[in-house]
Design an enzyme around this catalytic site. Structure first.
Site, mmCIF file in Angstrom:
data_model
loop_
_atom_site.group_PDB
_atom_site.id
_atom_site.type_symbol
_atom_site.label_atom_id
_atom_site.label_comp_id
_atom_site.label_asym_id
_atom_site.label_seq_id
_atom_site.Cartn_x
_atom_site.Cartn_y
_atom_site.Cartn_z
ATOM 1 N N HIS A 118 -11.338 -19.722 -23.824
ATOM 2 C CA HIS A 118 -10.865 -18.384 -24.223
ATOM 3 C C HIS A 118 -9.531 -18.026 -23.563
ATOM 4 O O HIS A 118 -8.779 -17.195 -24.079
ATOM 5 C CB HIS A 118 -11.927 -17.324 -23.916
ATOM 6 C CG HIS A 118 -11.673 -16.030 -24.613
ATOM 7 N ND1 HIS A 118 -11.896 -15.855 -25.968
ATOM 8 C CD2 HIS A 118 -11.186 -14.850 -24.157
ATOM 9 C CE1 HIS A 118 -11.564 -14.616 -26.311
ATOM 10 N NE2 HIS A 118 -11.138 -13.991 -25.229
ATOM 11 N N TYR A 153 -2.269 -6.386 -23.232
ATOM 12 C CA TYR A 153 -1.284 -7.467 -23.272
ATOM 13 C C TYR A 153 0.133 -6.911 -23.193
ATOM 14 O O TYR A 153 0.990 -7.475 -22.512
ATOM 15 C CB TYR A 153 -1.469 -8.321 -24.532
ATOM 16 C CG TYR A 153 -2.767 -9.070 -24.497
ATOM 17 C CD1 TYR A 153 -2.920 -10.180 -23.681
ATOM 18 C CD2 TYR A 153 -3.857 -8.647 -25.241
ATOM 19 C CE1 TYR A 153 -4.127 -10.862 -23.627
ATOM 20 C CE2 TYR A 153 -5.066 -9.323 -25.192
ATOM 21 C CZ TYR A 153 -5.190 -10.432 -24.378
ATOM 22 O OH TYR A 153 -6.387 -11.096 -24.311
#
Length: 194
Positions: A118, A153
């Site tokens: 991941h 992010y």
């Protein structure tokens, strides 16, 4: 692994991809299904994790040759053939991936022991956020229907503020040194009067 990283795909999405979902000539991958492995070991095929998970994602041209080679060598020609399969040709299971792929040894060899599959998606998401794309575009690429996840992010790559601050410091320090070396103010420097 290239698609997981550079198309920001989840495990379940990547394991459900068929030949019909990948269009190397157009440079796209269509995410429409995902596998989920239940605690009982049962694999369930269904929609992606979120409503926004159904999407078409661009694939960087740099990985197209490797994808075409993979299709040529390992994927059956029919449109419904899985792109990534387990040993017997069925869906790949997360539970056996590390052992079958030599993942632990591979990540040690490249100097990142403890890297999880991941983490590849996280890397792709960071690269996408670093592109300067807007929040909605990032959400679409990542398959997020929640602003909070995409903002993580964006925030993480906001190192631009640090670079700006460092540039301002450099500019100010340069002018301060110039002033110390010469009693006259450098041209263009505003000095408070008082």
């Amino acid at each position: 692994m290239l698609l997981a990283t550079f198309a920001s795909l989840r495990w379940g999405e990547i394991t459900a991809l068929t030949r019909a979902d990948l269009d190397p000539d157009a440079g796209t991958v269509r995410v429409r299904l995902a596998y989920v492995e239940r605690s009982t070991g049962e694999l369930v095929l269904g929609p992606p994790k979120s409503k926004a998970g159904k999407r078409i994602v661009g694939i960087p041209q740099a990985i197209i040759p490797a994808l075409k080679e993979h299709l040529r060598l390992y994927v059956k020609p029919d449109a419904g053939a899985l792109i990534f399969t387990g040993v017997k040709g069925g869906p790949m299971r997360r539970s056996g991936f590390n052992k079958l792929s030599g993942w632990v040894e591979a990540v040690k060899a490249i100097g990142v022991p403890g890297l999880h599959f991941h983490d590849l998606r996280h890397t792709g998401n960071m690269i996408a956020a670093d592109s300067g794309a807007g929040l909605k575009d990032l959400m679409a690429r990542m398959g997020h229907d929640n602003v909070r996840a995409a903002m993580i992010y964006q925030h993480a790559v906001r190192g631009a503020d640090k670079l700006i601050t460092e540039a301002i410091d450099k500019h100010l320090i340069g002018h301060e040194r110039a002033r110390d070396e010469d009693d006259d103010d450098p041209p263009g420097l505003l000095v408070p009067a008082g």
